[in-house]
Design a protein around this motif. Structure first.
Motif, PDB file in Angstrom:
ATOM      1  N   GLU A 418       0.844  -1.196   0.000  1.00  0.00           N
ATOM      2  CA  GLU A 418       0.000   0.000   0.000  1.00  0.00           C
ATOM      3  C   GLU A 418       0.874   1.237   0.000  1.00  0.00           C
ATOM      4  N   GLY A 419       0.258   2.368  -0.305  1.00  0.00           N
ATOM      5  CA  GLY A 419       0.949   3.628  -0.067  1.00  0.00           C
ATOM      6  C   GLY A 419       1.130   3.786   1.435  1.00  0.00           C
ATOM      7  N   GLY A 420       1.737   4.849   1.840  1.00  0.00           N
ATOM      8  CA  GLY A 420       1.923   5.069   3.268  1.00  0.00           C
ATOM      9  C   GLY A 420       2.610   6.390   3.464  1.00  0.00           C
ATOM     10  N   TYR A 421       2.892   6.707   4.691  1.00  0.00           N
ATOM     11  CA  TYR A 421       3.646   7.937   4.974  1.00  0.00           C
ATOM     12  C   TYR A 421       4.349   7.798   6.306  1.00  0.00           C
ATOM     13  N   ASN A 422       5.265   8.707   6.526  1.00  0.00           N
ATOM     14  CA  ASN A 422       6.114   8.613   7.706  1.00  0.00           C
ATOM     15  C   ASN A 422       5.501   9.300   8.928  1.00  0.00           C
ATOM     16  N   ALA A 423       6.040   8.971  10.051  1.00  0.00           N
ATOM     17  CA  ALA A 423       5.636   9.623  11.294  1.00  0.00           C
ATOM     18  C   ALA A 423       6.138  11.076  11.313  1.00  0.00           C
ATOM     19  N   ALA A 424       5.540  11.880  12.183  1.00  0.00           N
ATOM     20  CA  ALA A 424       5.985  13.270  12.341  1.00  0.00           C
ATOM     21  C   ALA A 424       5.856  13.650  13.809  1.00  0.00           C
ATOM     22  N   ARG A 425       6.666  14.619  14.252  1.00  0.00           N
ATOM     23  CA  ARG A 425       6.579  15.042  15.655  1.00  0.00           C
ATOM     24  C   ARG A 425       7.009  16.505  15.739  1.00  0.00           C
ATOM     25  N   THR A 426       6.224  17.311  16.428  1.00  0.00           N
ATOM     26  CA  THR A 426       6.558  18.713  16.679  1.00  0.00           C
ATOM     27  C   THR A 426       7.066  18.814  18.115  1.00  0.00           C
ATOM     28  N   SER A 453       0.616  10.371  18.856  1.00  0.00           N
ATOM     29  CA  SER A 453      -0.596   9.563  18.872  1.00  0.00           C
ATOM     30  C   SER A 453      -0.235   8.172  18.382  1.00  0.00           C
ATOM     31  N   GLY A 454      -0.995   7.181  18.831  1.00  0.00           N
ATOM     32  CA  GLY A 454      -0.797   5.838  18.281  1.00  0.00           C
ATOM     33  C   GLY A 454      -1.278   5.758  16.845  1.00  0.00           C
ATOM     34  N   GLY A 455      -2.311   6.531  16.544  1.00  0.00           N
ATOM     35  CA  GLY A 455      -2.894   6.533  15.209  1.00  0.00           C
ATOM     36  C   GLY A 455      -2.070   7.353  14.237  1.00  0.00           C
ATOM     37  N   SER A 456      -2.532   7.378  13.007  1.00  0.00           N
ATOM     38  CA  SER A 456      -1.769   8.018  11.945  1.00  0.00           C
ATOM     39  C   SER A 456      -2.598   9.099  11.275  1.00  0.00           C
ATOM     40  N   VAL A 457      -2.013  10.248  11.129  1.00  0.00           N
ATOM     41  CA  VAL A 457      -2.510  11.266  10.199  1.00  0.00           C
ATOM     42  C   VAL A 457      -1.260  11.778   9.488  1.00  0.00           C
ATOM     43  N   PRO A 458      -1.416  12.223   8.259  1.00  0.00           N
ATOM     44  CA  PRO A 458      -0.216  12.540   7.468  1.00  0.00           C
ATOM     45  C   PRO A 458       0.395  13.882   7.878  1.00  0.00           C
ATOM     46  N   LEU A 459       0.825  13.953   9.119  1.00  0.00           N
ATOM     47  CA  LEU A 459       1.379  15.206   9.650  1.00  0.00           C
ATOM     48  C   LEU A 459       2.668  15.612   8.946  1.00  0.00           C
ATOM     49  N   TYR A 460       3.374  14.610   8.391  1.00  0.00           N
ATOM     50  CA  TYR A 460       4.669  14.938   7.747  1.00  0.00           C
ATOM     51  C   TYR A 460       4.495  15.995   6.674  1.00  0.00           C
ATOM     52  N   ILE A 461       3.325  16.028   6.052  1.00  0.00           N
ATOM     53  CA  ILE A 461       3.101  17.019   4.986  1.00  0.00           C
ATOM     54  C   ILE A 461       3.220  18.431   5.560  1.00  0.00           C
ATOM     55  N   PHE A 462       2.719  18.599   6.779  1.00  0.00           N
ATOM     56  CA  PHE A 462       2.760  19.921   7.419  1.00  0.00           C
ATOM     57  C   PHE A 462       4.119  20.173   8.065  1.00  0.00           C
ATOM     58  N   THR A 463       4.609  19.175   8.800  1.00  0.00           N
ATOM     59  CA  THR A 463       5.852  19.378   9.550  1.00  0.00           C
ATOM     60  C   THR A 463       7.075  19.337   8.656  1.00  0.00           C
ATOM     61  N   ASP A 464       7.111  18.402   7.719  1.00  0.00           N
ATOM     62  CA  ASP A 464       8.336  18.189   6.960  1.00  0.00           C
ATOM     63  C   ASP A 464       8.297  18.902   5.616  1.00  0.00           C
ATOM     64  N   LYS A 467       7.017  22.674   6.686  1.00  0.00           N
ATOM     65  CA  LYS A 467       7.863  23.169   7.792  1.00  0.00           C
ATOM     66  C   LYS A 467       7.061  24.014   8.786  1.00  0.00           C
ATOM     67  N   THR A 468       5.884  23.551   9.113  1.00  0.00           N
ATOM     68  CA  THR A 468       5.014  24.296  10.012  1.00  0.00           C
ATOM     69  C   THR A 468       4.703  23.454  11.244  1.00  0.00           C
ATOM     70  N   PRO A 469       4.800  24.045  12.431  1.00  0.00           N
ATOM     71  CA  PRO A 469       4.444  23.278  13.636  1.00  0.00           C
ATOM     72  C   PRO A 469       3.019  22.744  13.526  1.00  0.00           C
ATOM     73  N   THR A 470       2.834  21.542  14.003  1.00  0.00           N
ATOM     74  CA  THR A 470       1.562  20.851  13.808  1.00  0.00           C
ATOM     75  C   THR A 470       1.218  20.142  15.108  1.00  0.00           C
ATOM     76  N   ILE A 471       0.068  20.465  15.633  1.00  0.00           N
ATOM     77  CA  ILE A 471      -0.313  19.932  16.943  1.00  0.00           C
ATOM     78  C   ILE A 471      -1.717  19.345  16.839  1.00  0.00           C
ATOM     79  N   CYS A 472      -1.899  18.198  17.469  1.00  0.00           N
ATOM     80  CA  CYS A 472      -3.190  17.508  17.384  1.00  0.00           C
ATOM     81  C   CYS A 472      -3.994  17.766  18.643  1.00  0.00           C
ATOM     82  N   VAL A 473      -5.221  18.208  18.444  1.00  0.00           N
ATOM     83  CA  VAL A 473      -6.121  18.440  19.562  1.00  0.00           C
ATOM     84  C   VAL A 473      -7.352  17.564  19.354  1.00  0.00           C
ATOM     85  N   PRO A 474      -7.325  16.349  19.904  1.00  0.00           N
ATOM     86  CA  PRO A 474      -8.472  15.448  19.731  1.00  0.00           C
ATOM     87  C   PRO A 474      -9.578  15.803  20.713  1.00  0.00           C
TER      88      PRO A 474
END
Lengths: 519, 519
Positions: A418-426, A453-464, A467-474
């Motif tokens: 499958e396609g996929g994407y990498n983890a990201a962290r701010t 998060s244990g789950g995945s959202v394609p944060l790398y698009i924003f962070t990497d 280059k914008t800080p990205t924070i998840c507020v569930p």
């Protein structure tokens, strides 16, 4: 003591939502507004949940986009559909705030996981139903209260995407209404970015963003997705695991064979696949594939402290889920999600139950998902799995093997990547990170912070990429049956979420642009 | 060279059907009769195949019984339905032959395996279709030829039970017609015993026979079921493997969990079950369960010689089935079926393919069938499997585990045991055995004799309970997709089968009652 009772007790001990008088003006306004507008908020939500939203269902996915567009425009939000051939549109919205120099972009997604209606109580995932409690606790369907009548906050709303991920969209809309009704100004320019194919793996997100660099520009992406902590305490999450997947099909005889006439002689692909999978993990869930844990980026001191301070819900969860043991060598759940994982998400070969037949199956298929953390590339992770499969003696093919291939190789496996994407962290140490924590705590009191998060959202698009800080507020409850049948939302989580979103909308000018904001 | 071509070549080399002039009068009469009545025979067959015949489908199963009753009575057979509460009836028929002292009982079954219509080309297993060849060889649907026009013997008739096991019923009916048309007398008293729930495991057969001891009395049971050899040579089989089964369900979390939020922590039942199954067999298919091969009754010298003389079709079959390897340490198929076997006939956990979701499944289920040989009791074989499962650390339950059970045991498995029965074998050295071989060879030339079939029929009821010699005379093609979708019959097999049945019907007075006839 029943698990529900234990959980209630824990909630009393741990929850520290401030009284309205201690909340910021924005959160308090949202609180008051919601109390008098529950019926309107839920009615709007029911309309949205009634639209089937599997990403591949094009006509219906466009109906979702059209309704969300209308709901935004009713609130004076300037909207656009961002289109890419073959993709559900992104619903984009924008509010220019007089005097504001900075911009917050709120991300959510309006598509949902595929559904198996037969597994849903009531049989229709797109006929949203209000229930008096969770189904597991005996919740019964109840009629929508009349306008002006209160809703019990422990009621639940059942329907695909009630939690994942239409709830934040509704919370944002209600928060906008609450701020306007109380003449509280937005704290910065606001953009909304509602994706339509997140559950399909966001295959076009990067392209859509690349095609609209101005629209995607801001000082902060806020990702409104995923559940809050199992104690029901608010949390803020600074990263997400990456994800990818593989479908594995092992080949036995060209056709199903009578198990009597050919048993002991024809290799059984279900047994072959079981044997292969059994080599991938040990009994404690540790992945045995060579290199699987190589390259993981270590946690910072702040991140380690956050994990140490995070509540340990494991015993409570084990009880709730009926598990006498967990994997991971005694580490707690919030720690374990900082490691990559390999999961069998499905296995099928011939039939079980009433349609079982005495056959040697012709094929056996398992589908795996891999969760990834910072430092592990998704392509590399898949390559390691495939290499492991080769080491077990398999000839790997990418499509149905032909006769020559079948006769040349004793063990054949088809691997569909499958396609996929990498983890990201701010980093939690950024100024903007501290601002977001402050705003959310102004609505909900002391929050839990987590590196990922244990789950995945394609944060790398924003962070990497951006280059914008990205924070998840569930905002949604953890026990929402996300991705499964009977997905639901606990109403109190929506009520709280509206206050959180109001506080974030009113937050003043998040930290200046931080190109080093990601790590 | 394509496998079909290879097979044709092999058939030319091996087949030794005698010319009609070398056949016994009964077989030659059947041959001539069939050539002028193909349309009538197939029309009758199509009517029978049009009736759905899954044993649990009571209204339809009774329609089958009614039609077979009518077809027998049209031939002057005295019939009865043998009823047992909750069971499909046995269609019983009887012809008293003047002057005959001995009786042959012909057994067949009119029920079929469960169906999954979506897997059938055409979508309906009960809409029988004539095809120009096997589907795998590009066979196309063709219309029924007009009366008097010939049928190509390589055509195939597709439909559930076309082979298993309505073909022998049609062959017997046509053979009766052929003998009568040629005024050839039956060689003994004849009984027909057509069961209606063989594919459901024959749960009432023993009881029905016990209730009708007079009807079940005879000097010989002839079991008309199963396929001929893969070379298409006629074979006679003197036993059948026993069979039983287990359904295993391993429990993970009470509900499916998001694989990101809980991956690495919640045990995955599909992985647990894969690991458990992988302990049951080695890579060569040898069962690793303690005691699995204990107690097997050795073969006699005649039986060993028969196996040594049996054709070795393994290479040809591997090619046909697209297998580069087989299990069993290099032994040939006809030898391996003289060992018990353990087979995964189905495996299911969550979903694969288009409906796959990123979840940790809540349960995983595998269904196993065990084939048994003389000397191994089916209850004991199941007990050995269950004991093996316990040794892998599992707590074994018989129904859905409750919360207390879940929290008390780290590994829980539900084991549902099926009914089953033991293997049976009649000695090849009996006089009656030699008579049957002679009769069949009078129709088809030199036959293959085998101590046992790989498949299972409840022969023990005849051999062990009724103490009557029991011999299996199969007629259908091995590549009939028996038990699977697109089951079919090669017409030449039906034509040959009619001649075999005619020879057996005309066979003179089979050997006197032989209480020691079984071993």
């Amino acid at each position: 003591m029943k698990p529900a009772t234990l959980l209630s007790l824990a909630l009393l001990l741990f929850c520290s939502t401030p009284a309205a008088s201690q909340q910021s003006p924005a959160a308090a306004a949202a609180h008051a507004y919601r109390q008098t507008h529950e019926r309107e908020i839920i009615s709007e939500f029911l309309d949205l949940l009634s639209l089937p939203n599997v990403a591949s269902d094009t006509p219906n996915i466009r109906r979702n986009a059209a309704l969300i567009t209308r709901l935004l425009e009713q609130r004076g939000v300037k909207t656009r559909l961002l289109e890419e051939a073959g993709a559900p549109p992104v619903v984009y919205g924008e509010i220019q705030t007089p005097g504001a120099a900075h911009t917050i972009i709120f991300y959510a997604h309006y598509d949902g996981q595929p559904v198996e209606p037969v597994k849903w109580v009531g049989g229709d995932p797109f006929k949203p139903t209000l229930r008096s409690a969770a189904l597991e606790a005996g919740g019964q369907a109840i009629a929508l209260p009349e306008k002006g009548q209160r809703f019990d906050p422990e009621w639940r709303l059942y329907g695909r995407s009630a939690s994942d991920d239409k709830a934040p969209i509704i919370a944002l809309l209600a928060a906008l209404d609450a701020l306007r009704a109380n003449r509280i100004a937005l704290g910065s320019n606001i953009k909304f970015f509602f994706e339509g194919e997140e559950e399909a793996g966001s295959p076009h997100l990067e392209k859509i963003i690349a095609a609209h660099p101005d629209l995607a520009r801001g000082e902060l992406w806020l990702i409104c997705d995923g559940p809050v902590d199992q104690t029901r305490r608010q949390q803020i999450v600074f990263g997400a695991r990456g994800v990818t997947g593989l479908e594995l099909t092992v080949y036995g005889p060209r056709r199903e064979l009578h198990s009597g006439h050919y048993g002991n002689w024809a290799p059984n692909p279900a047994m072959m696949l079981a044997r292969l999978l059994s080599t991938m993990k040990d009994d404690d869930g540790r992945v045995l594939i060579e290199g699987f844990y190589d390259g993981i980026e270590p946690l910072s001191e702040t991140e380690k402290r956050a994990l140490a301070e995070a509540p340990e819900n494991d015993a409570m969860l084990r009880r709730e889920l009926g598990l006498a043991r967990t994997e991971g060598g005694g580490q707690k759940l919030v720690e374990l999600i900082n490691l990559p994982s390999l999961n069998i998400r499905g296995f099928a070969s011939a039939s079980v139950g009433a349609t079982a037949r005495n056959v040697i199956p012709s094929t056996a298929t398992a589908t795996l998902d891999l969760r990834l953390v910072k430092g592990v590339d998704h392509r590399q992770a898949v390559a390691r799995v495939v290499e492991h499969i080769r080491k077990q003696g398999y000839h790997v093919v990418a499509s149905e093997p032909d006769q020559a291939t079948r006769l040349a190789h004793p063990k054949i496996i088809k691997v569909i990547k499958e396609g996929g994407y990498n983890a990201a962290r701010t980093s939690m140490d950024l100024e903007v990170s501290r601002q977001v924590i402050g705003a959310v705590e102004s609505a909900r009191g002391k929050v839990i912070t987590l590196p990922t998060s244990g789950g995945s959202v394609p944060l790398y698009i924003f962070t990497d990429t951006l280059k914008t800080p990205t924070i998840c507020v569930p905002i949604v409850n953890h026990d929402n049956n996300q991705h499964s049948a009977n997905e639901n939302l606990r109403l109190q989580n929506l009520w709280d979420g509206i206050e959180v979103m109001a506080a974030l909308l009113a937050m003043k000018e998040p930290g200046s642009r931080a190109p080093t904001g990601t790590k």
